[in-house]
Design a protein around this motif. Structure first.
Motif, PDB file in Angstrom:
ATOM      1  N   VAL A   5      39.906 -21.186  -0.063  1.00  0.00           N
ATOM      2  CA  VAL A   5      39.682 -19.843   0.486  1.00  0.00           C
ATOM      3  C   VAL A   5      39.080 -19.892   1.889  1.00  0.00           C
ATOM      4  O   VAL A   5      38.886 -18.843   2.511  1.00  0.00           O
ATOM      5  CB  VAL A   5      38.781 -18.995  -0.441  1.00  0.00           C
ATOM      6  CG1 VAL A   5      39.410 -18.855  -1.809  1.00  0.00           C
ATOM      7  CG2 VAL A   5      37.381 -19.581  -0.552  1.00  0.00           C
ATOM      8  N   GLU A  15      48.653 -13.969  -4.670  1.00  0.00           N
ATOM      9  CA  GLU A  15      47.851 -15.122  -4.249  1.00  0.00           C
ATOM     10  C   GLU A  15      46.686 -14.678  -3.367  1.00  0.00           C
ATOM     11  O   GLU A  15      45.550 -15.135  -3.535  1.00  0.00           O
ATOM     12  CB  GLU A  15      48.730 -16.123  -3.504  1.00  0.00           C
ATOM     13  CG  GLU A  15      48.072 -17.456  -3.228  1.00  0.00           C
ATOM     14  CD  GLU A  15      47.799 -18.257  -4.479  1.00  0.00           C
ATOM     15  OE1 GLU A  15      46.768 -18.969  -4.508  1.00  0.00           O
ATOM     16  OE2 GLU A  15      48.593 -18.168  -5.442  1.00  0.00           O
ATOM     17  N   ARG A  17      42.783 -15.036  -4.462  1.00  0.00           N
ATOM     18  CA  ARG A  17      41.920 -15.869  -3.619  1.00  0.00           C
ATOM     19  C   ARG A  17      40.727 -15.070  -3.103  1.00  0.00           C
ATOM     20  O   ARG A  17      39.624 -15.615  -2.967  1.00  0.00           O
ATOM     21  CB  ARG A  17      42.714 -16.466  -2.454  1.00  0.00           C
ATOM     22  CG  ARG A  17      43.676 -17.556  -2.889  1.00  0.00           C
ATOM     23  CD  ARG A  17      44.224 -18.328  -1.714  1.00  0.00           C
ATOM     24  NE  ARG A  17      45.186 -19.334  -2.149  1.00  0.00           N
ATOM     25  CZ  ARG A  17      45.502 -20.416  -1.456  1.00  0.00           C
ATOM     26  NH1 ARG A  17      44.923 -20.639  -0.281  1.00  0.00           N
ATOM     27  NH2 ARG A  17      46.389 -21.278  -1.910  1.00  0.00           N
TER      28      ARG A  17
END
Length: 368
Positions: free
Chosen positions: A132, A151, A155
């Motif tokens: 991240v 995604e 994240r």
């Protein structure tokens, strides 16, 4: 002290760290109880050195449809796992420990446990959740729009979880100066430093014949410098090019043993470590303990463990420079041997687990 240790880690260097902490602190006379959500059968078993071991089984759902299977697993991590960690924290709190040493949880990085513990605790942070924060670990460009959106959302959630869990700790330790800077940037936390070490009685010089080989101990991925070592080797003329040996965890579809790893270190002329963002780097220490010179990138944690020009070389992101340093050590075996001996002396002076565990004990006592 009466110490509880928590972790959830797969096979690898991070699990070795937990084992060394448990073994070393018990050897100093402390009572150590171990808590985990899984017990995997491999060569690292911290439970062997604990007074008591408490396992709280947790597994992710196994969906049959790829996208929805991923959603099920994320639901398990985001909602089921915190409930289990709350239960673990309650059990720990009732057993009246002086301190809880909290290691990484591979599901979240910083464990949910830190949110719920009332007992004095320390988060031993190897690194923040890299996917991240690092651009090189961004989602692949070929993801479809729905998968890409999912995604980014997950994240974002994982980043908040890692940050909030870490900031819930009463105390934090980093494993290097670079690791501390990473935590300041990611969490606005200012941890004390507890370095890692190496077992100099396991990783030790052996009387084996050197092979004309370069050792690369890492996965074949960009973040570990696989592209750099490939380009560097290609710049060495074929008639002079040494054999490149890759080692990471398995050999012929089985886990490599510690003895095999030590022997491979000793057979190599040089070990190359090219991870772009390693907060510490155990591989250079293991190589130096085996009296093998190291070529490593002049970044991150390598700068703290390497003595460039004495135990090997710190290099730039330049395949030609890496190739030149490899050939220099191959063409000058006496210098390579002396650098290896310097590395062994450096490890014995500073980087043994015995010395680092003693420092960890001092830091833990300061929290009590």
């Amino acid at each position: 002290m009466k110490i509880a240790v928590f972790y959830h880690l797969r096979f690898g260097g991070a699990k070795r760290v937990v084992q060394e902490h448990v073994k070393g602190l018990r050897a100093l006379g402390h009572t150590i109880d171990l808590y985990s959500t899984e017990k995997e059968d491999d060569m690292f078993d911290p439970g062997l050195f604990a007074h008591h071991e408490y396992i709280y089984p947790f597994s992710l759902s196994q969906g049959t449809i790829p996208f929805f299977g991923r959603m099920q697993k994320d639901f398990d991590v985001f909602y089921r796992l915190p409930l289990l960690h709350k239960k673990i924290s309650q059990d720990i709190d009732t057993r009246r420990y002086d301190v809880v040493l909290v290691h990484t949880d591979s599901f979240t990085q910083a464990p949910f446990l830190l949110r719920y513990l009332k007992t004095n605790n320390v988060y031993f942070c190897l690194e923040p959740l890299r996917i991240v924060y690092e651009y090189s670990l961004r989602p692949p460009a070929n993801l479809g729009i729905i998968n890409r959106l999912y995604e980014y959302v997950t994240r974002f959630i994982r980043k908040r979880i890692d940050r909030e869990n870490a900031r819930s700790a009463k105390h934090t330790f980093a494993i290097s100066l670079f690791g501390r800077e990473y935590m300041i940037h990611s969490f606005d936390l200012y941890p004390k430093i507890s370095y890692l070490g190496v077992d100099e009685k396991v990783f030790t010089p052996m009387n084996v014949k050197k092979k004309r080989q370069v050792l690369f101990v890492a996965e074949k991925e960009y973040i570990y410098g696989y592209d750099l070592i490939q380009k560097a080797m290609a710049r060495i003329p074929k008639h002079k090019r040494p054999r490149l040996v890759f080692v990471f965890g398995t050999k012929n579809d089985r886990r490599i043993t510690e003895k095999e790893l030590v022997k491979t270190y000793n057979e190599s002329v040089v070990v190359v470590s090219l991870s772009r963002y390693d907060t510490f780097g155990l591989v250079p220490l293991e190589a130096m303990a085996c009296a093998v010179p190291v070529i490593a990138l002049n970044v991150a944690g390598y700068r703290e463990t390497m003595l460039s020009g004495r135990t090997g070389f710190l290099v730039d992101f330049d395949p030609q420079e890496i190739a030149d340093r490899i050939m220099y050590l191959l063409d000058n075996p006496k210098i390579a041997h002396q650098m290896g001996q310097n590395g062994r002396t450096w490890v014995e002076k500073i980087w043994t687990w015995k010395k680092q565990i003693k420092h960890l004990e001092k830091l833990l006592l300061e929290t009590v």
